[in-house]
Scaffold this motif. Structure first.
Motif, PDB file in Angstrom:
ATOM      1  N   SER A  97       0.885  -1.145  -0.041  1.00 28.04           N
ATOM      2  CA  SER A  97      -0.040  -0.015   0.126  1.00 28.04           C
ATOM      3  C   SER A  97       0.751   1.157  -0.007  1.00 28.04           C
ATOM      4  O   SER A  97       0.678   2.302  -0.725  1.00 28.04           O
ATOM      5  N   ARG A 103      -4.741   0.993  -1.786  1.00 28.02           N
ATOM      6  CA  ARG A 103      -5.491   0.242  -0.804  1.00 28.02           C
ATOM      7  C   ARG A 103      -5.084  -1.290  -1.116  1.00 28.02           C
ATOM      8  O   ARG A 103      -4.976  -1.771  -2.272  1.00 28.02           O
ATOM      9  N   PHE A 134      -4.228   0.997   3.820  1.00 31.86           N
ATOM     10  CA  PHE A 134      -4.601   2.100   2.967  1.00 31.86           C
ATOM     11  C   PHE A 134      -3.319   3.031   3.328  1.00 31.86           C
ATOM     12  O   PHE A 134      -2.989   3.303   4.308  1.00 31.86           O
ATOM     13  N   THR A 161     -14.628  -1.221   3.106  1.00 31.23           N
ATOM     14  CA  THR A 161     -13.502  -0.798   2.195  1.00 31.23           C
ATOM     15  C   THR A 161     -13.483   0.676   1.942  1.00 31.23           C
ATOM     16  O   THR A 161     -12.702   1.432   2.065  1.00 31.23           O
ATOM     17  N   SER A 165     -11.233   3.565   3.407  1.00 27.03           N
ATOM     18  CA  SER A 165     -10.582   4.692   2.614  1.00 27.03           C
ATOM     19  C   SER A 165     -10.751   5.869   2.893  1.00 27.03           C
ATOM     20  O   SER A 165      -9.733   6.880   2.888  1.00 27.03           O
TER      21      SER A 165
END
Length: 249
Positions: A97, A103, A134, A161, A165
């Motif tokens: 990442s 991500r 992330f 997710t 984020s």
């Protein structure tokens, strides 16, 4: 009045996210510069666990000088071990990442044995079922990664997710602010000690401010010691009992 629409899980998560980041920002203002970065990291980790669905443990990996990645503010020893192992082994979700992807989402740790053969085994052994990482992005590039862990497999769906984020994006802004405050405080402290050292040289050697500063710079270059460290040493010597300009008789 029209019918009120039910609040979705994503909206509730967004509210909790805003509250967690507000707490981090408020803490940044209220705490001293020596503690602000570490305290902010702890707030980010705690906020991630409390606001992102299914996240049980979390930690942050930061890119330090020289590109070295260090594990910071882990929520428990398992996270500390796994985040440190990624740097030691040179493989793992946080590294991917940080350097390659914004991500990294793994629904089942058993499916990435080929991708991270050594680290995945250690993660399985420590009871990790799924994970997300992330990138913490700033205007200067990747600052690190937020690492999120769960014991069960298949718990991180698309909505989770997206929440992760969003959290990482806002957390990067808060962290960037904390680092700037810390850097400014360090710069002010350096300027202060250099000013004190100049004053000592002006008094002892009868020179002007510009010449006093030049002496410090020359000493720094000749000894290959940072200017602020030379100044700190000189101030410390002057403050020793019995030294002229110190606190002795």
């Amino acid at each position: 009045m029209g019918d009120q629409q039910p609040v979705s899980t994503g909206e509730r998560a967004g509210v909790e996210l805003a509250r967690a980041l507000e707490e981090a920002a408020r803490g940044l203002v209220e705490r001293g510069a020596d503690e602000d970065v570490e305290h902010t990291l702890q707030l980010i980790v705690r906020g991630a666990i409390h606001t992102i669905p299914h996240v049980e443990q979390a930690g942050v990996s930061l890119v330090e000088r020289g590109g070295i990645v260090t594990a910071r503010a882990p929520s428990n020893d398992v996270v500390r071990e796994l985040d440190e192992l990624q740097t030691q082994l040179g493989e793992g979700p946080c590294l991917d990442s940080i350097w390659y992807e914004q991500r990294t989402v793994i629904e089942d740790i058993t499916q990435v044995r080929a991708r991270w053969p050594r680290w995945a085994v250690e993660a399985e052994r420590r009871g990790i079922g799924s994970l997300m990482a992330f990138q913490l992005f700033t205007d200067k590039g990747s600052a690190g990664a937020l690492n999120l862990y769960a014991s069960e497999t298949g718990v991180f769906d698309e909505a989770t997710t997206d929440t992760g984020s969003l959290f990482a994006t806002q957390a990067a802004l808060v962290l960037h602010g904390a680092r700037r405050v810390h850097g400014m405080a360090g710069a002010l402290a350096s300027r202060d000690v250099i000013g004190q050292a100049k004053g000592i040289l002006i008094e002892r050697m009868g020179v002007g401010p510009e010449r006093a500063f030049a002496i410090l710079v020359e000493s720094s270059q000749q000894t290959n010691i940072k200017l602020v460290d030379v100044a700190t040493w000189l101030v410390g010597e002057a403050q020793k009992p019995g030294r002229r300009g110190g606190h002795g008789r």
